[in-house]
Enzyme design. Structure first.
Site, PDB file in Angstrom:
ATOM      1  N   GLU A  46       4.982  -1.621  17.614  1.00 10.82           N
ATOM      2  CA  GLU A  46       3.723  -1.461  16.878  1.00 10.82           C
ATOM      3  C   GLU A  46       2.869  -2.736  16.910  1.00 10.82           C
ATOM      4  OE1 GLU A  46       6.602   1.494  14.958  1.00 10.82           O
ATOM      5  OE2 GLU A  46       6.696  -0.640  15.529  1.00 10.82           O
ATOM      6  N   PHE A 100      12.580   6.781   1.715  1.00 13.03           N
ATOM      7  CA  PHE A 100      12.905   6.363   3.074  1.00 13.03           C
ATOM      8  C   PHE A 100      11.625   6.021   3.842  1.00 13.03           C
ATOM      9  CE2 PHE A 100      13.632   7.542   7.590  1.00 13.03           C
ATOM     10  CZ  PHE A 100      14.540   6.545   7.896  1.00 13.03           C
ATOM     11  N   GLN A 101      11.606   4.846   4.420  1.00 13.11           N
ATOM     12  CA  GLN A 101      10.470   4.335   5.194  1.00 13.11           C
ATOM     13  C   GLN A 101       9.179   4.336   4.375  1.00 13.11           C
ATOM     14  OE1 GLN A 101      10.306   6.242   9.108  1.00 13.11           O
ATOM     15  NE2 GLN A 101      11.680   4.665   9.909  1.00 13.11           N
ATOM     16  N   LYS A 126       1.868  11.859   4.291  1.00 17.72           N
ATOM     17  CA  LYS A 126       2.096  12.947   5.244  1.00 17.72           C
ATOM     18  C   LYS A 126       1.555  14.285   4.742  1.00 17.72           C
ATOM     19  CE  LYS A 126       5.544  15.031   8.255  1.00 17.72           C
ATOM     20  NZ  LYS A 126       6.956  15.033   8.720  1.00 17.72           N
ATOM     21  N   MET A 130       3.334 -26.924  22.819  1.00 24.78           N
ATOM     22  CA  MET A 130       2.447 -27.557  21.850  1.00 24.78           C
ATOM     23  C   MET A 130       3.237 -28.192  20.714  1.00 24.78           C
ATOM     24  SD  MET A 130      -0.659 -28.338  21.313  1.00 24.78           S
ATOM     25  CE  MET A 130      -1.856 -27.233  22.041  1.00 24.78           C
TER      26      MET A 130
END
Length: 556
Positions: free
Chosen positions: A51, A113-114, A163, A467
């Site tokens: 993602e 969940f999630q 959802k 760097m």
């Protein structure tokens, strides 16, 4: 007509002109992905490997085009994986709409969940964010999100959709997007006259142009004002490519790794004209560094005025409109002594180029510039290679330098190059990477190969986190704690494992043939360009030091 929330979302995206979405599916967004399948002829969905890659790709798409980039992820970890990309876009004022799914409304707040409070998490790094709790609000919210992302100072907006909202039904009516008006409300005659007076009276003006020039598309206006008042001009990292590299008044980048000419003239000018920049700590972070100059600040965001540096005059408004109005009030100027000073500094700063067999960043970007017919776009990761890309490549057109400035996001460039390549199919996109940055998100090679995107990755490989190692050398007595990588990764074999083409360059005479082969190959390429790990970025200004206290290679 009555449609589900998922259908309303996709039709609203089409209303906004969206043709590409970068994302990764999951349970909470299954209804949305089902609609994307049905509309696959109208909206291209690019499945990324992660993602974070989707958010960087949306960012790169936006920087390359000026349009809104769109990314999509599921709830919980899918949503949180977008956060770094959203913050990157926020820091650099990039228009993006990030869409996330969430658990159903009745499960919100129950550690389901999630489930994660993504609107709470992203509040500090978005212009605005929404959680949609009524399907009847969805179309309005999408419309508002795209408007907010583009209006004024651009930035990312997040829409979180439970959802059950994507399954519920509501009335959808096609709506023409609200026109984005340039901000002109606070552009007053008084402010314009005050600024024009300061410019007309100055003898040693200096222009510091920032990313606001790119956001406003004020390229021609910038050239016109530079030529009219005969002022030297430097750009911030975010404004690289916005002004012709070969213009006689251009002095290069300004700031910690800016050119010696730019930094000295900033400290010597009697008027600093700041256009669409925010006085970052990597540019100018102390009023005393420019105490001999009066300061003008022109910016679309009123919150930036007097935030980091106190100024003598300012104008709040769209840069393109402000400059168009300001130019009419300015007198043509010669500034002969000042221009002579600039040219003397330029001549003293010309560096002898070594033609030894050692590979150098300068050699890489010189040869890359010579091959560029105006179709090259460079994205970068973050580190030494990023600064070398800003310093040494000859950018020929605007929006051809794509880089994470404010947040400094390692792992940004490959995803961004994928987004840029999707947007600019007639261009050649190079991602300039360090071996450290490349290791963070090299999984996006799978995305480039799957979609046959001819992205060319050049890894400036110094076997270190260059760097950070440079800072350890200068400020920590050479204690290289965890910055020498000593990894056994074979980048050529790695890209071949993903299905792309790989090359390795050890000698100077190998570079041009490899670049030409890469350009001829119609697919992703990785070039492992091996340099010494003691190669440093110069010039450099130490953190907190005056901008004219410049460390050069010959000083070390």
């Amino acid at each position: 007509m009555f449609l589900t929330g998922a259908e309303i979302l996709i039709k609203s995206l089409l209303d906004e002109g969206v043709d590409t979405i970068f994302g990764y599916p999951g349970g909470a967004v299954l209804n949305i992905y089902d609609e994307l399948y049905k509309y696959r002829e109208k909206i291209t969905h690019i499945l990324t490997a992660h993602e974070q890659g989707a958010s960087h790709a949306a960012d790169g798409y936006a920087r390359a085009t000026g349009k809104v980039g769109v990314c999509l992820a599921t709830s919980g970890p899918g949503a949180t994986n977008l956060v770094t990309g959203i913050a990157t876009a926020y820091m650099d004022s990039i228009p993006m709409v990030a869409i996330t799914g969430n658990v159903t409304k009745q499960l919100l707040g129950k550690d389901s969940f999630q489930e994660v409070d993504i609107t709470g998490i992203t509040m500090p790094v978005t212009k605005h964010n929404y959680i949609v709790k009524d399907v009847n609000d969805l179309q309005r919210i999408v419309r508002e999100a795209f408007y907010i992302a583009q209006e004024g100072r651009p930035g990312p907006v997040l829409i979180d959709i439970p959802k059950d909202i994507t399954a519920a039904k509501a009335i959808y009516e096609p709506i023409v997007p609200k026109k984005i008006e340039r901000r002109t409300k606070y552009i007053t005659d008084e402010a314009l006259e005050t600024v024009a007076k300061l410019i007309n009276e100055s003898e040693n003006p200096f222009i510091y142009a920032g990313g606001g020039i790119v956001a406003a598309g004020a390229y021609e206006e910038l050239k016109e004002i530079v030529n009219k008042i005969n002022s030297p001009i430097a750009t911030s990292l975010m404004a690289i490519s916005s002004f012709p590299y070969d213009h006689p008044l251009y002095t290069g980048m300004i700031g910690m790794h800016g050119s010696k000419v730019s930094n000295i003239l900033t400290s010597k000018c009697d008027l600093l004209i700041t256009l669409g920049a925010r006085f970052s700590d990597r540019v100018i972070n102390n009023q005393n560094h420019i105490k001999n100059a009066k300061i003008i600040h022109i910016d679309v965001d009123p919150a930036e005025i007097n935030k980091n540096i106190k100024v003598d005059a300012f104008i709040i408004g769209d840069l393109k409109i402000v400059l168009q109005k300001l130019i009419l009030l300015l007198k043509e100027k010669k500034n002969d002594d000042w221009i002579k000073k600039m040219n003397e500094l330029k001549s003293l700063s010309i560096k002898e180029t070594s033609e030894t067999g050692e590979l150098t960043p300068e050699f890489l970007f010189r040869k890359l510039s010579e091959l560029d017919d105006g179709s090259f776009v460079l994205s970068t990761e973050v580190g030494q290679h990023q600064m070398w890309a800003a310093q040494y490549f000859d950018y020929k057109t605007p929006r051809t330098f794509i880089s994470s400035g404010g947040l400094g996001t390692m792992g940004y460039g490959l995803g961004a190059s994928i987004g840029a390549q999707m947007a600019l199919k007639d261009k050649t996109v190079f991602n300039i990477a360090g071996d450290g940055s490349f290791g963070m998100n090299c999984n996006e090679l799978a995305t480039a190969v799957k979609n046959n995107l001819p992205v060319k990755v050049i890894i400036v490989n110094n076997n270190s986190l260059g760097m950070v190692r440079q800072w350890q050398n200068f400020f920590y007595e050479g204690r290289y704690s965890s910055t020498t990588l000593n990894r056994s990764t074979d980048f050529v074999k790695l890209v071949e494992a993903f299905g792309g083409k790989g090359y390795r360059v050890f000698e100077k005479e190998e570079l041009v043939p490899v670049l030409k082969n890469a350009l001829e190959y119609d697919g992703p390429v990785v070039i492992d360009y091996v340099i010494h790990n003691d190669k440093k970025v110069f010039p450099m200004v130490a953190p907190g030091a005056p901008i004219n206290e410049i460390i050069c290679e010959e000083d070390v």
